[in-house]
Structure formats: C-alpha cells, structure tokens
Scaffold this motif. Structure first.
Motif, PDB file in Angstrom:
ATOM      1  N   HIS A 187       0.867  -0.997   0.359  1.00 10.22           N
ATOM      2  CA  HIS A 187       0.219  -0.087  -0.042  1.00 10.22           C
ATOM      3  C   HIS A 187       0.510   1.567   0.242  1.00 10.22           C
ATOM      4  N   GLY A 188       0.134   2.114  -0.124  1.00 12.30           N
ATOM      5  CA  GLY A 188       1.240   3.599  -0.657  1.00 12.30           C
ATOM      6  C   GLY A 188       1.728   4.044   1.325  1.00 12.30           C
ATOM      7  N   LEU A 189       2.394   5.509   0.953  1.00 19.25           N
ATOM      8  CA  LEU A 189       2.636   6.072   1.773  1.00 19.25           C
ATOM      9  C   LEU A 189       2.575   7.762   0.875  1.00 19.25           C
ATOM     10  N   ALA A 190       1.527   8.515   2.354  1.00 20.12           N
ATOM     11  CA  ALA A 190       0.756   9.751   1.680  1.00 20.12           C
ATOM     12  C   ALA A 190       2.522  10.438   2.164  1.00 20.12           C
ATOM     13  N   ASN A 191       2.489  11.603   1.343  1.00 20.67           N
ATOM     14  CA  ASN A 191       3.877  12.930   1.574  1.00 20.67           C
ATOM     15  C   ASN A 191       3.123  14.097   1.287  1.00 20.67           C
ATOM     16  N   HIS A 192       3.117  14.997   2.298  1.00 20.50           N
ATOM     17  CA  HIS A 192       2.157  16.193   1.760  1.00 20.50           C
ATOM     18  C   HIS A 192       3.167  17.068   1.358  1.00 20.50           C
ATOM     19  N   ALA A 193       4.094  17.000   2.440  1.00 18.05           N
ATOM     20  CA  ALA A 193       5.621  18.252   1.403  1.00 18.05           C
ATOM     21  C   ALA A 193       5.427  17.563   0.176  1.00 18.05           C
ATOM     22  N   MET A 194       5.386  16.085  -0.836  1.00 20.56           N
ATOM     23  CA  MET A 194       5.733  16.022  -2.333  1.00 20.56           C
ATOM     24  C   MET A 194       4.464  16.521  -2.760  1.00 20.56           C
ATOM     25  N   ALA A 195       3.205  16.747  -2.493  1.00 23.45           N
ATOM     26  CA  ALA A 195       2.054  16.501  -3.009  1.00 23.45           C
ATOM     27  C   ALA A 195       1.833  17.417  -2.946  1.00 23.45           C
ATOM     28  N   GLY A 196       2.439  19.355  -1.663  1.00 29.07           N
ATOM     29  CA  GLY A 196       1.814  20.113  -1.767  1.00 29.07           C
ATOM     30  C   GLY A 196       2.971  20.849  -2.858  1.00 29.07           C
ATOM     31  N   LEU A 197       4.125  20.269  -3.084  1.00 28.20           N
ATOM     32  CA  LEU A 197       4.888  20.204  -4.167  1.00 28.20           C
ATOM     33  C   LEU A 197       4.528  20.550  -5.715  1.00 28.20           C
ATOM     34  N   GLN A 209      10.569  10.127   5.596  1.00 29.84           N
ATOM     35  CA  GLN A 209      11.799   9.301   6.958  1.00 29.84           C
ATOM     36  C   GLN A 209      10.964   9.464   8.305  1.00 29.84           C
ATOM     37  N   ARG A 210      10.203   9.398   8.487  1.00 32.50           N
ATOM     38  CA  ARG A 210       9.321  10.063   9.410  1.00 32.50           C
ATOM     39  C   ARG A 210       7.396   9.259   9.541  1.00 32.50           C
ATOM     40  N   ARG A 211       7.271   8.949   8.134  1.00 34.08           N
ATOM     41  CA  ARG A 211       6.531   8.145   8.027  1.00 34.08           C
ATOM     42  C   ARG A 211       6.833   7.214   7.944  1.00 34.08           C
ATOM     43  N   LYS A 212       7.494   6.136   6.694  1.00 37.25           N
ATOM     44  CA  LYS A 212       8.129   4.974   6.912  1.00 37.25           C
ATOM     45  C   LYS A 212       8.632   4.817   8.060  1.00 37.25           C
ATOM     46  N   ALA A 213       9.363   5.494   9.374  1.00 36.36           N
ATOM     47  CA  ALA A 213       9.646   4.578  10.438  1.00 36.36           C
ATOM     48  C   ALA A 213       8.230   4.565  11.706  1.00 36.36           C
ATOM     49  N   GLU A 214       7.628   5.089  11.068  1.00 38.93           N
ATOM     50  CA  GLU A 214       5.956   4.601  11.295  1.00 38.93           C
ATOM     51  C   GLU A 214       5.775   3.655  11.510  1.00 38.93           C
ATOM     52  N   GLY A 215       5.425   2.673  10.473  1.00 32.41           N
ATOM     53  CA  GLY A 215       5.291   1.493  10.301  1.00 32.41           C
ATOM     54  C   GLY A 215       5.262   1.467   8.841  1.00 32.41           C
ATOM     55  N   ASP A 216       7.519   1.025   8.858  1.00 36.67           N
ATOM     56  CA  ASP A 216       7.990   0.829   7.880  1.00 36.67           C
ATOM     57  C   ASP A 216       6.887  -1.090   7.156  1.00 36.67           C
TER      58      ASP A 216
END
Length: 523
Positions: A332-342, A484-491
C-alpha cells in the motif's frame, strides 16, 4: 512562488518538443503490446534514451522489457520519473472516430486503455525538459528514468523496488492519466492506493496413471489396459478439471474470504495452454491467475491462505499437483504532504489541459459513432478544471469507512517506501453523457489532437516539479524529513521474494507462416 528561470526554460522545451512527443505517443499506441511482452515499445525507449545521452541498463531487475536510464550533471540530488507502456488484451482500437481494430489485427489484440502510451511519453517529455534546463542553468544533480512493464499486473515496480532501483532518490514523480473522479488534475493527499497480490496456480497432471482405478486387473477385459489412461479405463480428470473446480470454489467462497468492508476485490483470468487438439487425454497443464486489490497486506495474506487451500483441494480431487507462482506482491502507499503540495503548486502554474475546436470536433464525431447526439461542448467539465487535493480527498473519503486508509490499487505504491513520492493525475479526454463503449475512450487516447493536450500538461508538471526539488533545498529537505518520519512509523520492506514471472503464456504478438498477428488467429 513564480517560475524560476530553469522552469521557464523547461516549459519552453516541452512546448518545442510537441510534435516529437506526439509522434512518439502515436508510435507506442500503434504497438499495443501487453504485459511482459512489450518488446518493440521498450526498444523504442532504450534507443531514444541512448541517443539523448542517457546511460541505459536494459533488462533491469531481470525483466527483459524493463530498463533503467540515468544521467547526471555533476554531484547532487537525483530525481526519479518513469514510463509505462503495456497495453491490454481485447482492446485493439485504431486511432479513429469509429470502432475499428488497428490495421491487420482483430479486436482481440492488445490496445492502450489508460493510455500508458501517453503516460510514458509525458514522462519522457518531462525528463528531457528537466535535463535541458539543468544543462542550460548549471543545476547539479541527476535523473533516473525507469521503464516499467506489466503495470496492469502490478508487475515491475515491486521487483524494481526490491532490487534497489528506487533507493537514493531525492524524490519520485508518479503521473497517471485521470481515470476516476475526483482524481482529475490533482494530487493524491492521504488516501493512496492499497495493496495488490497476484498469483498463478498451475495445475499439473504429470502422473494420471496414479489416480483412480489404474493398475487394478480386470479379468473381463483380459487384464490391465494396454495403454495407460486408455478409453476404457478410469481416467484422471486432469488439469482442466482442477482449474474449473478452483474457479468455481473461489467464486462460491468469495463472500466469506473478507467482510463486506474495505473496498476489496478479487478477479481471475485463465491462461491458455493450447490443449485444444489433445483429443480425449487428460489435460496435463492448466493455469489460473488471481489478482486481488485490497487496502492492507494483512487482507491480502488472508485471501491468499484461502486460495492456497482451495488449490490444494482441487488438485487432490483431480489427480494433479499444484504450484503457486507469484506475479505481484505490491504494498500500500505512503503519503507525503510535502511532495503533494510541491507538485500541486506546479499543476496550478501549468493549469488544466485545454482542448481546442479541432479536438472537440473529433469528440463529437466519436459521440455520433456511439449513437449519442453530438454536444456543443462534448468534454467532461472536470477535464478542463483543477481540483484542490484536499477537496478531492474529502470527496474520495465520502464512500470509504473511516478505518480504511487506502483505496483502489496501483503499483506506484512500492515507490513510496523508498523515496518521497507524489502521485498526480492529469485529465485525459473524457466525454460528457454516456455510458460509452470502451473503444471510444481508447480511441481518444490515441488520436493526437485529443491526447496531446494531456501529454503537454503532464510533461510540464513533471519538469517543473523535478526542477523545484533540484533547486529548492528546503522543499527537498521537508519532503525527505516527512518520508523518513512516516516510514519509521510503519516500515514495510519489499514483499518481492520471487523471480520476474516472464515465462508464462502471456498473450503476445507472433510471427508465423501466416504472417504477423496476435496469438489468437484473426478472424
């Protein structure tokens, strides 16, 4: 934030390459090659990228129709983009305003539906524009461009991910032509695609003499039959019967495999083994493929366990043994708001695609061919408008239970666990009214006047987004910190523990004494 000088150069490059990109898009559309058999398509990309000065690895990840191309302008961050180019069987549509197969083929042959022909060309356009701007403005860093076969089977990206092709990237830009509302001219925010498992159960009847009453003497017929599995003997049902038992049993139990929650699906397809002339002998080989799309890996594992049990039961009842071969295990996918906003910022700078009078006249002709009265403005309004990612997210969530974090399935999700990734959608031409037959959308995806506006916009968004990552260290750092934060939460490490499934009877084009054609003879 206004366009940088490099971004302005990139937009000019994309616009200047319009005819070239249009011709490339039409070429890949004309090939219509399906999963794992995209030979001409991948050769086109490899030749083109090498001519452009990229270092290209053919057959990346052990996949003959994959590649990895790299280019660098000195040391610096590296941005990833990609091309897809697989088509779909039984969708052979010419780039025409009426239903017609491509020349020399039948409707059963492959054809582009999404269309990946335009997806890949937009990726190439964005890549070359980014490189040109980097050279002109002295921007340090690199570009990595992968060729991704068999997307319809969630094929290459789990394999590329497991083999490290997405590692070390500052960001990955994942574009797909719009295919469902509200995801049109926008970026995914929180609800990314879910997991997908696909496997082939291969039933093999290689010892039919050991099933049933074989070997038991029958004095009425003068002892054992002279030929194993003779007409008068008890006969092993064989591989076809095992496949049919598996097919029906899985359908009977489908409602019990998972509860009616979570937006899951499972579908099957039967791969031909060419046994139509085997007379009355038991079928020795039969393959059935299952593809499941589920929000979580745990759900996929539960369904797999039930399918395994069904396969073993069907094999035992029919004198067969069974092998399970993986086609895909996609996360499943991992969100990234910084990338999405960019990326959303760049979409707003470029704007939605706009279709001119000539393109809309073609759309009206397609409507007329479909029995729909031609409309003054035939295009779906959403195709020419932007929608804020968070507004799109809210609409998407209306039909999902709060506990469901992912929806639908696409294998870009494997990229999201290796680098900050944005998934965005630009409108392909879609008609008002309907419903329309599939050929209508397929045709509009191949006619240059109707598909080129999407290619132009997507290529510009890709180039602007890549350059923003390369030029803006704060934006790049924010995306990486969130990743890195999101990946660490549920690698979730790569699930791929299988070889590329390239040796099965996937449909393909063939050259025979009858000429060049689809693997199913044309009528």
């Amino acid at each position: 934030m206004p366009l940088s000088d490099a971004q302005s150069s990139a937009i000019a490059h994309v616009k200047g390459a319009a005819d070239d990109l249009s011709q490339g898009c039409a070429t890949i559309f004309s090939y219509g090659e399906t999963a794992w058999r995209e030979y001409r398509s991948v050769a086109w990309y490899v030749d083109r990228l090498r001519a452009e000065g990229f270092d290209v690895e053919e057959g990346s990840g052990g996949m003959p129709t994959a590649f990895c191309a790299q280019w660098a302008n000195g040391d610096g961050p590296v941005v990833g983009m990609y091309a897809e180019y697989d088509a779909v069987p039984a969708n052979c549509q010419a780039a025409d305003v009426m239903r017609a197969p491509r020349a020399g083929l039948d409707y059963a042959a492959g054809g582009h539906t999404d269309p990946h022909s335009a997806l890949g060309m937009a990726g190439l356009g964005g890549l070359l524009a980014t490189r040109a701007a980097m050279e002109k403005h002295g921007i340090k860093g690199g570009l990595r461009f992968t060729g991704e076969p068999a997307e319809k089977l969630r094929g290459s990206k789990p394999i590329h991910a497991a083999k490290g092709y997405y590692d070390g990237l500052a960001g990955i830009l994942s574009f797909h032509p719009f295919y469902m509302l509200p995801m049109c001219n926008t970026v995914r925010w929180d609800t990314h695609c879910g997991a997908a498992y696909a496997m082939i159960y291969r039933f093999i009847c290689d010892t039919p003499e050991g099933w049933g009453a074989q070997g038991v003497s029958d004095a009425r017929h003068g002892g054992d039959a002279p030929i194993p599995q003779s007409h008068s003997d008890v006969r092993a049902p064989g591989a076809n019967d095992a496949l049919v038992m598996m097919y029906h049993s899985a359908r009977f139990l489908r409602d019990a495999m998972l509860s009616h929650q979570g937006g899951w699906s499972i579908s099957e397809s039967i791969l031909s083994t060419g046994q139509a002339t085997a007379d009355n002998l038991p079928a020795t080989l039969a393959d059935i493929q299952y593809m499941m799309r589920v929000p979580t890996i745990a759900m996929a594992e539960r369904v797999t366990a039930q399918l395994d049990a069904l396969a073993e039961s069907a094999a035992a009842a029919t004198g067969c043994r069974v092998e399970r071969h993986w086609v895909s295990k996609s996360r499943h996918g991992l969100a990234n708001h910084a990338m999405a906003g960019l990326v959303w910022e760049q979409i707003q700078k470029v704007g939605a695609p706009v279709w001119g009078a000539a393109a809309k006249d073609i759309m009206r002709q397609v409507q007329e061919s479909c029995g729909v009265a031609p409309m003054d403005d035939p295009i779906l309004p959403a195709c020419e408008a932007l929608i804020d990612p968070q507004e799109a997210e809210a609409i998407l969530r209306r039909d999902l239970p709060p506990s469901q974090l992912n929806s639908t399935s696409d294998d870009y999700t494997d990229m999201t666990w290796h680098a900050p990734t944005a998934r965005f959608y630009i409108a392909r031409p879609a008609l008002r009214g309907g419903p329309y037959p599939a050929w209508a959308m397929n045709a509009l995806g191949g006619i240059p006047a109707t598909i080129d506006p999407m290619v132009q916009v997507a290529a510009q968004v890709l180039a602007l987004s890549a350059l923003r990552l390369l030029e803006d260290v704060e934006a790049r750092t924010a995306a990486m910190d969130e990743f890195q934060r999101r990946k660490a939460e549920g690698d979730t490490p790569p699930l791929c523990d299988y070889d590329p499934p390239i040796d099965f009877k996937w449909p393909e084009y063939v050259q025979t004494p009858r000429g060049f054609g689809w693997h199913i003879p044309t009528g």
